[in-house]
Design a protein around this motif. Structure first.
Motif, PDB file in Angstrom:
ATOM      1  N   VAL A 164       0.836  -1.213   0.000  1.00 10.70           N
ATOM      2  CA  VAL A 164       0.000   0.000   0.000  1.00 10.70           C
ATOM      3  C   VAL A 164       0.862   1.250   0.000  1.00 10.70           C
ATOM      4  N   ILE A 165       1.879   1.297   0.864  1.00 10.23           N
ATOM      5  CA  ILE A 165       2.736   2.485   0.953  1.00 10.23           C
ATOM      6  C   ILE A 165       3.515   2.680  -0.349  1.00 10.23           C
ATOM      7  N   ALA A 166       3.984   1.587  -0.949  1.00  6.67           N
ATOM      8  CA  ALA A 166       4.714   1.685  -2.217  1.00  6.67           C
ATOM      9  C   ALA A 166       3.806   2.202  -3.330  1.00  6.67           C
ATOM     10  N   VAL A 167       2.557   1.723  -3.345  1.00  3.70           N
ATOM     11  CA  VAL A 167       1.585   2.199  -4.334  1.00  3.70           C
ATOM     12  C   VAL A 167       1.323   3.694  -4.143  1.00  3.70           C
ATOM     13  N   LEU A 168       1.158   4.113  -2.888  1.00  2.00           N
ATOM     14  CA  LEU A 168       0.910   5.527  -2.603  1.00  2.00           C
ATOM     15  C   LEU A 168       2.104   6.392  -3.010  1.00  2.00           C
ATOM     16  N   PHE A 169       3.316   5.869  -2.803  1.00  2.00           N
ATOM     17  CA  PHE A 169       4.505   6.614  -3.245  1.00  2.00           C
ATOM     18  C   PHE A 169       4.489   6.784  -4.763  1.00  2.00           C
ATOM     19  N   ALA A 170       4.257   5.684  -5.486  1.00  2.00           N
ATOM     20  CA  ALA A 170       4.283   5.741  -6.950  1.00  2.00           C
ATOM     21  C   ALA A 170       3.223   6.690  -7.485  1.00  2.00           C
ATOM     22  N   ILE A 171       2.012   6.643  -6.931  1.00  2.00           N
ATOM     23  CA  ILE A 171       0.941   7.544  -7.369  1.00  2.00           C
ATOM     24  C   ILE A 171       1.309   8.999  -7.074  1.00  2.00           C
ATOM     25  N   SER A 172       1.850   9.248  -5.883  1.00  2.00           N
ATOM     26  CA  SER A 172       2.266  10.604  -5.518  1.00  2.00           C
ATOM     27  C   SER A 172       3.316  11.135  -6.477  1.00  2.00           C
ATOM     28  N   GLY A 173       4.251  10.272  -6.872  1.00  3.51           N
ATOM     29  CA  GLY A 173       5.282  10.675  -7.816  1.00  3.51           C
ATOM     30  C   GLY A 173       4.706  11.050  -9.171  1.00  3.51           C
ATOM     31  N   LEU A 174       3.796  10.233  -9.681  1.00  2.00           N
ATOM     32  CA  LEU A 174       3.205  10.513 -10.991  1.00  2.00           C
ATOM     33  C   LEU A 174       2.391  11.802 -10.963  1.00  2.00           C
ATOM     34  N   ILE A 175       1.696  12.066  -9.851  1.00  2.00           N
ATOM     35  CA  ILE A 175       0.949  13.327  -9.696  1.00  2.00           C
ATOM     36  C   ILE A 175       1.918  14.512  -9.653  1.00  2.00           C
ATOM     37  N   CYS A 176       2.975  14.367  -8.856  1.00  2.00           N
ATOM     38  CA  CYS A 176       3.972  15.430  -8.721  1.00  2.00           C
ATOM     39  C   CYS A 176       4.583  15.793 -10.070  1.00  2.00           C
ATOM     40  N   TRP A 177       4.984  14.795 -10.837  1.00  2.00           N
ATOM     41  CA  TRP A 177       5.682  15.056 -12.096  1.00  2.00           C
ATOM     42  C   TRP A 177       4.756  15.650 -13.151  1.00  2.00           C
ATOM     43  N   CYS A 178       3.473  15.366 -13.088  1.00  2.00           N
ATOM     44  CA  CYS A 178       2.518  16.045 -13.977  1.00  2.00           C
ATOM     45  C   CYS A 178       2.416  17.530 -13.613  1.00  2.00           C
ATOM     46  N   GLY A 179       2.379  17.818 -12.310  1.00  2.00           N
ATOM     47  CA  GLY A 179       2.338  19.205 -11.861  1.00  2.00           C
ATOM     48  C   GLY A 179       3.581  19.970 -12.281  1.00  2.00           C
ATOM     49  N   ILE A 180       4.755  19.325 -12.140  1.00  2.00           N
ATOM     50  CA  ILE A 180       6.005  19.959 -12.544  1.00  2.00           C
ATOM     51  C   ILE A 180       6.010  20.236 -14.049  1.00  2.00           C
ATOM     52  N   SER A 181       5.408  19.342 -14.832  1.00  2.00           N
ATOM     53  CA  SER A 181       5.336  19.543 -16.286  1.00  2.00           C
ATOM     54  C   SER A 181       4.639  20.850 -16.626  1.00  2.00           C
ATOM     55  N   GLN A 182       3.561  21.153 -15.898  1.00  2.00           N
ATOM     56  CA  GLN A 182       2.854  22.414 -16.142  1.00  2.00           C
ATOM     57  C   GLN A 182       3.705  23.614 -15.760  1.00  2.00           C
ATOM     58  N   VAL A 183       4.398  23.527 -14.629  1.00  2.00           N
ATOM     59  CA  VAL A 183       5.266  24.620 -14.188  1.00  2.00           C
ATOM     60  C   VAL A 183       6.353  24.886 -15.219  1.00  2.00           C
ATOM     61  N   ILE A 184       6.938  23.813 -15.753  1.00  2.00           N
ATOM     62  CA  ILE A 184       7.999  23.935 -16.759  1.00  2.00           C
ATOM     63  C   ILE A 184       7.483  24.671 -17.989  1.00  2.00           C
ATOM     64  N   GLY A 185       6.332  24.236 -18.508  1.00  2.00           N
ATOM     65  CA  GLY A 185       5.765  24.865 -19.697  1.00  2.00           C
ATOM     66  C   GLY A 185       5.514  26.343 -19.501  1.00  2.00           C
ATOM     67  N   ASN A 186       4.952  26.702 -18.351  1.00  2.00           N
ATOM     68  CA  ASN A 186       4.637  28.104 -18.081  1.00  2.00           C
ATOM     69  C   ASN A 186       5.891  28.941 -17.891  1.00  2.00           C
ATOM     70  N   SER A 187       6.882  28.405 -17.214  1.00  2.00           N
ATOM     71  CA  SER A 187       8.123  29.147 -16.956  1.00  2.00           C
ATOM     72  C   SER A 187       8.864  29.465 -18.250  1.00  2.00           C
ATOM     73  N   VAL A 188       8.963  28.463 -19.133  1.00  2.00           N
ATOM     74  CA  VAL A 188       9.677  28.656 -20.393  1.00  2.00           C
ATOM     75  C   VAL A 188       8.958  29.666 -21.282  1.00  2.00           C
ATOM     76  N   SER A 189       7.645  29.515 -21.448  1.00  2.00           N
ATOM     77  CA  SER A 189       6.900  30.424 -22.320  1.00  2.00           C
ATOM     78  C   SER A 189       6.927  31.851 -21.782  1.00  2.00           C
ATOM     79  N   SER A 190       6.865  32.021 -20.452  1.00  2.00           N
ATOM     80  CA  SER A 190       6.899  33.362 -19.848  1.00  2.00           C
ATOM     81  C   SER A 190       8.253  34.015 -20.042  1.00  2.00           C
ATOM     82  N   ALA A 191       9.332  33.235 -19.851  1.00  2.00           N
ATOM     83  CA  ALA A 191      10.685  33.785 -19.996  1.00  2.00           C
ATOM     84  C   ALA A 191      10.944  34.238 -21.433  1.00  2.00           C
ATOM     85  N   PHE A 192      10.496  33.453 -22.410  1.00  2.00           N
ATOM     86  CA  PHE A 192      10.723  33.810 -23.810  1.00  2.00           C
ATOM     87  C   PHE A 192       9.829  34.979 -24.239  1.00  2.00           C
TER      88      PHE A 192
END
Length: 461
Positions: A164-192
């Motif tokens: 259960v804890i391993a599953v929760l870690f993996a799900i948390s990671g996938l959620i986190c990395w999707c959120g970071i993807s949005q931050v990356i897109g916005n940061s790059v487009s704003s800087a340019f």
């Protein structure tokens, strides 16, 4: 939404507040309360590894590598992948934000927490190596916290496929990395848009197209990062050295300011010591990601002769991220006259500092550097996602490809607009990853210490 805000505040809000002399106070979040004591514990258990074995870290970095497993990566390549995600936009904007809120003294506490984080990074990377598995899809090896958490809770002869804890870690990671993807897109487009007045749609479309060509191919990730990471980090470091040499006369006063403000000699009177301490500590902890369980996903993939070697490499990665790259950003800002940057925050502040030092070239250089830092972070987090997707959904290309497509969609959406809810969801993701990882990291650390003792006895001696 009520549950969402409760979890967010529990992880990142001030769980307890400690009053200080002069009317100041220090607010401690749950994650800081976990990571700082854990870092101290691991530093003591490893007999102050970041200081004692730093020469050995350098030796492991430069030694000749041989891969025996087809499709595997070397220890240094795993270091490059983890460095790609650590050295992200936070090394640019995040440091500036910490100094803006906490003053020059925040830099000292950033260094201090990085040294503690090195020991934590060693333990989790060594455990990832000890519990790695062969990867039937990509070749080589895979692993990370989900795998060593699984072995901690599930007995070898058990028929259960998931913890259960391993599953929760993996799900948390996938959620986190999707959120970071949005931050990356916005940061790059704003800087340019700020630097070149390019509409976000064009910048975002090109970014997503290039990213798709790389991440949708089987093993292009490592090859691309092998080229991008040393170039971007090296160029940023060399530019900073040039700026330091150009302003060498101001350097003693800058260091004097850092150490004087670090201990609140001035801030304690003004009631601001808490801001100095916590902004530096938080920046150091969450820039190098030590304890979050991200870097071990890359560390497990390394084909290396001894598990402790990869631990030393990942400990060195924390040094690269915080002591070198974050310090570069700090020096660029602190060597800029305060009257020029007064009232500025974030990217505007950093771009103004670079404009002061290097003119229009400085603004263009920072925009290009942010693009490279952010792009490499996106490539790196999708490498992290591989073993976690496999743990949750099994070894199949469908689930791997669907998650990559989801991340690309998030990257595109983030480039066009900022959705703070998704960004906060990313923060919750990395916070939960840290909680689930740390549940087993302390009780399992004995195995990492044993591996270190074996390495020192049979290799160093």
């Amino acid at each position: 939404m009520t549950l969402f805000h409760f979890v967010y505040n529990l992880l990142w809000g001030d769980l307890i507040t400690i009053p200080l002399p002069g009317g100041s106070s220090v607010g401690l979040s749950l994650l800081v309360l976990i990571l700082i004591p854990a870092g101290i514990y691991f530093t003591i258990r490893t007999h102050f590894l970041p200081f004692r074995l730093f020469p050995e870290m350098l030796r492991v970095v430069v030694e000749k590598k041989t891969n025996s497993q087809k499709g595997s990566i070397s220890g240094v390549q795993a270091l490059i992948i983890s460095t790609a995600t650590r050295v992200g936009m936070g090394n640019l904007v995040g440091v500036v934000a910490a100094i803006s809120a906490g003053g020059a003294g925040a830099v000292f506490w950033m260094w201090f927490t990085a040294l503690l984080g090195s020991s934590t990074a060693f333990v989790e990377a060594t455990l990832a190596q000890l519990y790695k598995e062969k990867d039937p899809l990509y070749g080589g090896y895979r692993g990370g916290p989900a795998y060593y958490i699984h072995h901690f809770f599930i007995k070898k002869d058990s028929k259960r496929n998931h913890s259960v804890i391993a599953v929760l870690f993996a799900i948390s990671g996938l959620i986190c990395w999707c959120g970071i993807s949005q931050v990356i897109g916005n940061s790059v487009s704003s800087a340019f848009e700020n630097a070149f007045q390019i509409p976000p749609i064009y910048t975002t479309a090109i970014l997503v197209l290039i990213a798709a060509v790389i991440v949708l191919r089987k093993n292009a990730t490592v090859k691309v990062l092998d080229i991008i990471v040393p170039i971007m980090a090296g160029c940023y470091f060399l530019i900073t050295i040039f700026i330091i040499i150009k302003n060498i006369g101001q350097l003693p006063s800058v260091f004097q300011q850092i150490f004087a403000e670090a201990f609140g000699l001035r801030q304690a009177v003004a009631g601001g010591f808490g801001a100095v301490l916590m902004n530096g500590a938080k920046r150091g902890l969450f820039s190098n990601e030590a304890g979050s369980g991200s870097a071990p996903c890359a560390a497990a993939a390394a084909d290396i002769s001894h598990p402790a070697k990869e631990g030393l490499l990942q400990a060195f990665g924390v040094f690269i991220d915080t002591i070198v790259i974050c310090s570069c950003s700090a020096m660029i800002m602190l060597l800029t006259p305060a009257n020029l940057t007064q009232g500025l925050v974030g990217m505007d502040l950093l771009q103004e500092s670079m404009h002061y030092h290097l003119g229009d070239f400085g603004v263009i250089f920072i925009a290009a550097t942010l693009w490279l830092f952010s792009f490499s972070t996106f490539i790196g987090i999708l490498f992290y996602a591989r073993p976690n997707v496999a743990y949750l959904f099994g070894d199949n290309w469908l689930s791997q490809t669907l998650y990559k497509l989801l991340a690309l969609v998030m990257l595109f959406i983030g480039g066009l607009a900022a959705y703070t809810f998704v960004w906060d969801l990313g923060d919750i993701g990395i916070g939960l990853m840290t909680i689930f990882n740390m549940i087993v990291l302390i009780p399992m650390s004995r195995q990492a210490i044993q591996s270190l003792n074996d390495y020192e006895k049979n290799t160093i001696e």
